[in-house]
Design a protein around this motif. Structure first.
Motif: not given
Ligand SMILES: Nc1nc2c(ncn2[C@@H]2O[C@H](COP(=O)(O)OP(=O)(O)OP(=O)(O)O)[C@@H](O)[C@H]2O)c(=O)[nH]1
Ligand SMILES: [Mg+2]
Length: 340
Positions: A119-145
């Motif tokens: 899930q992408p989203g834009m995080m503001p900082y001063e006059d720019i944005y960083f794109q934060l990408v939320d991702l599924p958990a990283v775990t050996s139990e439930h690998p994300t191909p």
């Protein structure tokens, strides 16, 4: 790294490593396959390139189909000053942080494996944005191909843990080993990305991903002695990532996140103006430290970087409209006028 790679191949590989846009990366992979010398010594690399072409075109295809039906994409096109991947064990607070910093409405829940797609989203900082990408958990139990593919375009990672979780150190080990199987390495070093064409980082594996990483010790609102807790984590885990103690619930520590990313990534903001007009003060182009007038021209328009003759620069380094050449290195807050 196999011997006897042609300069043509090396140039394609260097461009591939630098490229962030999925479609551009796919074109460059095809270029790598076209230019790689076909002999025994490069068979493994040829197979790797073919596999990666298949993977990436599938990813792009799936994204297109899901995107086309209102569903989410698996490959996120980078936007803003940098793309930052949120990774970590289940239930550590990635989605709550994402929602708080980007207003994304990412879904958090008091049980693991809530997040299934990026899930992408834009995080503001001063006059720019960083794109934060939320991702599924990283775990050996439930690998994300598709995880490695999604991480290929990231500039850095936020490794988020629940510091109140008793198995937090084991979770971190599991995150690292799961990533390792996908050829993703997190790094505590944030030095500038190398652009030298024959630089053989990653033992010549063009598909390895190395992400400079900031550790977020989350749920710090539940901790009484923050320093002692962080110290214990450092000793038990042996990790040396730069670390911020934060709370996605209360917002504690999160005011520092933007500045931390800005300085560690060595972001440089450049404002362009047209002759006789005031500068476009609100929408800077973002570069990395060491980049030049030509790099700005390329961001404005591909053709402009070719026809560029000189620029005038106003800035903090004593420049007051001086003429500079295309290779002039810019610094944060420079104002430039491009002349073709
Ligand atoms: N006390 C406290 N709880 C938090 C904090 N951050 C998140 N939580 C809670 O922790 C739970 C998990 O949060 P999520 O944001 O869903 O965690 P996640 O890392 O996205 O989880 P997955 O998507 O399943 O990997 C939720 O109940 C949150 O409300 C925090 O800073 N403090
Ligand atoms: Mg989540």
């Amino acid at each position: 790294m196999p011997a006897n790679l042609s300069p043509e191949y090396k140039a394609a590989e260097a461009a591939y490593r630098k490229a962030r846009e999925p479609r551009e990366r796919l074109d460059l992979l095809r270029e790598m396959l076209r230019t790689i010398p076909k002999h025994k010594g490069t068979e493994r690399l040829q197979a790797d390139i073919k596999a990666r072409i298949k993977e990436l075109s599938d990813e792009i295809d799936i994204s297109r189909r899901r995107g086309g039906h209102g569903g989410p994409a698996l490959v996120i096109r980078p936007e803003g000053a940098a793309q930052i991947a949120l990774i970590g064990p289940p239930n550590s607070g990635k989605s709550l942080l994402h929602a708080r910093m980007t207003g994304s409405g990412a879904h958090d829940a008091p049980y693991p494996f809530t997040t299934q797609v990026p899930q992408p989203g834009m995080m503001p900082y001063e006059d720019i944005y960083f794109q934060l990408v939320d991702l599924p958990a990283v775990t050996s139990e439930h690998p994300t191909p598709w995880l490695q593919g999604a991480l290929q375009s990231a500039d850095a990672a936020l490794l988020m843990i629940d510091i109140t979780e008793p198995t937090c150190v084991e979770q971190l080990d599991d995150v690292h080993s799961t990533l390792r199987t996908r050829r993703v390495a997190l790094s505590d070093r944030w030095e500038a990305r190398s652009t030298a064409p024959d630089d053989s980082i990653d033992d010549g594996d063009p598909f390895a991903v190395r992400l400079p990483t900031l550790l977020l010790a989350n749920k710090i609102d539940v901790v009484t002695d923050i320093d002692a807790e962080l110290q214990a984590l450092r000793e038990l885990s042996g990790l040396r990532y730069p670390t911020l103690a934060v709370s996605a619930t209360t917002g504690y520590g999160l005011g520092k996140l933007g500045a931390e990313l800005f300085s560690r990534l060595r972001i440089v903001r450049v404002y362009t103006k047209t002759p006789g007009h005031a500068s476009e003060k609100s929408h800077p182009f973002t570069l990395r430290s060491g980049e030049t007038v030509r790099d700005v021209a390329r961001l404005v328009h591909k053709d402009l970087s070719r026809s560029l003759r000189y620029a005038r620069v106003w800035g903090h380094a004593g420049f007051d409209g001086q003429h500079v050449g295309p290779e002039h290195v810019l610094v944060d807050r420079d104002v430039i006028e491009l002349h073709a």
